[in-house]
Design an enzyme around this catalytic site. Structure first.
Site, PDB file in Angstrom:
ATOM      1  CB  SER A  12      -0.896   0.090   1.204  1.00 53.35           C
ATOM      2  OG  SER A  12      -1.360   1.050   1.526  1.00 53.35           O
ATOM      3  CE1 TYR A  23      -4.659  -1.996   5.314  1.00 52.61           C
ATOM      4  CE2 TYR A  23      -4.024   0.052   4.852  1.00 52.61           C
ATOM      5  CZ  TYR A  23      -4.364  -1.240   4.403  1.00 52.61           C
ATOM      6  OH  TYR A  23      -4.383  -1.471   3.070  1.00 52.61           O
TER       7      TYR A  23
HETATM    8  N1  LIG Z   1      -8.656  -0.118  -1.259  1.00 45.23           N
HETATM    9  C1  LIG Z   1      -7.826   0.633  -1.234  1.00 45.23           C
HETATM   10  O1  LIG Z   1      -7.613   1.730  -1.099  1.00 45.23           O
HETATM   11  C2  LIG Z   1      -6.444  -0.282  -0.849  1.00 45.23           C
HETATM   12  C3  LIG Z   1      -5.202   0.560  -1.162  1.00 45.23           C
HETATM   13  C4  LIG Z   1      -3.914  -0.115  -0.828  1.00 45.23           C
HETATM   14  C5  LIG Z   1      -3.897  -1.328  -0.463  1.00 45.23           C
HETATM   15  N2  LIG Z   1      -5.270  -2.197  -0.513  1.00 45.23           N
HETATM   16  C6  LIG Z   1      -5.246  -3.346   0.060  1.00 45.23           C
HETATM   17  O2  LIG Z   1      -5.626  -4.469  -1.143  1.00 45.23           O
HETATM   18  C7  LIG Z   1      -6.198  -5.482  -0.572  1.00 45.23           C
HETATM   19  C8  LIG Z   1      -7.436  -5.877  -1.174  1.00 45.23           C
HETATM   20  O3  LIG Z   1      -8.462  -4.920  -0.892  1.00 45.23           O
HETATM   21  P1  LIG Z   1      -9.577  -4.352  -1.512  1.00 45.23           P
HETATM   22  O4  LIG Z   1      -9.227  -2.683  -1.568  1.00 45.23           O
HETATM   23  O5  LIG Z   1      -9.730  -5.008  -2.929  1.00 45.23           O
HETATM   24  O6  LIG Z   1     -10.724  -4.455  -0.642  1.00 45.23           O
HETATM   25  P2  LIG Z   1     -11.862  -5.481  -0.637  1.00 45.23           P
HETATM   26  O7  LIG Z   1     -12.872  -5.324  -1.684  1.00 45.23           O
HETATM   27  O8  LIG Z   1     -12.486  -5.382   0.881  1.00 45.23           O
HETATM   28  O9  LIG Z   1     -11.305  -7.029  -0.714  1.00 45.23           O
HETATM   29  C9  LIG Z   1     -10.552  -7.551   0.386  1.00 45.23           C
HETATM   30  C10 LIG Z   1     -10.701  -9.254   0.187  1.00 45.23           C
HETATM   31  O10 LIG Z   1     -10.069  -9.782   1.343  1.00 45.23           O
HETATM   32  C11 LIG Z   1     -10.892 -10.914   1.436  1.00 45.23           C
HETATM   33  N3  LIG Z   1     -10.560 -11.469   2.900  1.00 45.23           N
HETATM   34  C12 LIG Z   1     -10.917 -10.386   4.103  1.00 45.23           C
HETATM   35  N4  LIG Z   1     -10.752 -11.637   5.044  1.00 45.23           N
HETATM   36  C13 LIG Z   1     -10.237 -12.607   4.473  1.00 45.23           C
HETATM   37  C14 LIG Z   1      -9.879 -13.816   5.329  1.00 45.23           C
HETATM   38  N5  LIG Z   1      -9.959 -13.920   6.565  1.00 45.23           N
HETATM   39  N6  LIG Z   1      -9.477 -15.086   4.214  1.00 45.23           N
HETATM   40  C15 LIG Z   1      -9.618 -14.764   3.117  1.00 45.23           C
HETATM   41  N7  LIG Z   1      -9.909 -13.656   2.403  1.00 45.23           N
HETATM   42  C16 LIG Z   1     -10.297 -12.635   3.112  1.00 45.23           C
HETATM   43  C17 LIG Z   1     -12.282 -10.634   1.181  1.00 45.23           C
HETATM   44  O11 LIG Z   1     -13.178 -11.806   0.928  1.00 45.23           O
HETATM   45  P3  LIG Z   1     -13.945 -12.193   1.834  1.00 45.23           P
HETATM   46  O12 LIG Z   1     -14.494 -11.447   3.020  1.00 45.23           O
HETATM   47  O13 LIG Z   1     -14.770 -12.997   1.101  1.00 45.23           O
HETATM   48  O14 LIG Z   1     -13.013 -13.310   2.625  1.00 45.23           O
HETATM   49  C18 LIG Z   1     -12.104  -9.692  -0.018  1.00 45.23           C
HETATM   50  O15 LIG Z   1     -11.925 -10.632  -1.228  1.00 45.23           O
HETATM   51  C19 LIG Z   1      -6.031  -5.436   0.569  1.00 45.23           C
HETATM   52  O16 LIG Z   1      -4.736  -6.309   1.125  1.00 45.23           O
HETATM   53  C20 LIG Z   1      -5.782  -4.105   1.110  1.00 45.23           C
HETATM   54  O17 LIG Z   1      -5.114  -3.699   2.499  1.00 45.23           O
HETATM   55  C21 LIG Z   1      -6.300  -1.538  -0.533  1.00 45.23           C
END
Ligand SMILES: NC(=O)c1ccc[n+]([C@@H]2O[C@H](COP(=O)([O-])OP(=O)(O)OC[C@H]3O[C@@H](n4cnc5c(N)ncnc54)[C@H](OP(=O)(O)O)[C@@H]3O)[C@@H](O)[C@H]2O)c1
Length: 223
Positions: A135, A147
């Site tokens: 991130s 985080y």
């Molecule tokens: N959105 C942003 O601004 C941003 C920026 C930088 C980095 N990120 C990173 O990008 C990654 C993906 O996030 P996103 O933005 O795409 O958010 P998201 O749409 O909330 O996706 C999160 C994913 O992680 C899965 N997950 C959560 N808990 C889990 C568990 N215990 N076991 C297996 N899967 C799990 C969720 O699926 P289930 O709930 O079905 O398990 C979902 O598929 C994360 O690592 C986040 O920190 C996000």
């Protein structure tokens, strides 16, 4: 033969967009997350290149089993994208909740380590690639962010793993986006990065020629 990518956090946001983009680029995709219904729907949309693998990333055996299932299904695994992650409920150290930190650390840090450990024999066999979602919050300091600190770990880990994997021709990349419009946030952020933007960066690294290791992609919304 088509190559295979294992993706954690594949049920929504960046993981789901990457599954679609990688499948369009010819990859088979193993979709790992807890929401079985969402994974089945996505697998149906992608078609025969996708396999839904429901499980919890905080459970090492669940990840290992999913990786075994994927290997049996496609014959080999060439890349893994450790992407499952979440934020903390309350910001900062003083008002944060240690129990909530435990869950976040278990997922963001230990979940990614479990993916790497479980899939490494496959990657070594195929001179494969490990990709992980860091991130912008893992590259700069943000007031009190636990985080962000989990993502600093990911950036350190990805660099160390890149050194380990390079000994046998493997490659490791961290993708570091700023704010992305996904269910990670409670409200929509349409003017920020889209999940598809991050997916394109991941597919770019996946498809880079063997001689080229994309070590990091850092991307920010323009505004
Ligand atoms: N959105 C942003 O601004 C941003 C920026 C930088 C980095 N990120 C990173 O990008 C990654 C993906 O996030 P996103 O933005 O795409 O958010 P998201 O749409 O909330 O996706 C999160 C994913 O992680 C899965 N997950 C959560 N808990 C889990 C568990 N215990 N076991 C297996 N899967 C799990 C969720 O699926 P289930 O709930 O079905 O398990 C979902 O598929 C994360 O690592 C986040 O920190 C996000």
């Amino acid at each position: 033969m088509a190559k295979t990518l294992f993706i954690t956090g594949a049920s929504s946001g960046i993981g789901a967009a990457t599954a679609k983009a990688a499948a369009s680029a010819g990859w088979n995709v193993g979709l790992f997350a807890r929401s079985e219904d969402k994974l089945n729907e996505l697998a149906k949309e992608i078609g025969s290149q996708a396999l839904a693998l429901p499980g919890d990333a905080m459970n090492f055996d669940a990840q290992k089993k999913a990786i075994e299932q994927l290997r049996e299904h496609t014959g080999s695994i060439d890349a893994a994208f450790a992407n499952a992650g979440r934020g903390s409920k309350a910001a900062g150290v003083e008002s944060g909740d240690p129990e909530d930190w435990d869950g976040m650390i278990d997922l963001n840090i230990k979940g990614a380590l479990y993916t790497a450990h479980a899939v490494m024999p496959d990657l070594k066999k195929n001179k494969g690639q490990f990709l992980v979602t860091g991130s912008a919050a893992g590259r700069r300091h943000i007031k009190g962010s636990i985080y962000g600190a989990t993502k600093w770990f990911i950036h350190g880990f990805a660099g160390n793993l890149a050194e380990e994997m390079s000994e046998w021709g493997g490659r490791c990349m961290v993708v570091a986006p700023g704010m992305v419009d996904t269910p990670f946030f409670d409200s929509a952020k349409p003017d920020k990065l889209h999940a598809e933007d991050v997916a394109e960066a991941v597919v770019y690294a996946l498809n880079a020629p063997e001689r080229a290791t994309i070590r990091e992609v850092f991307m920010m919304p323009t505004n």
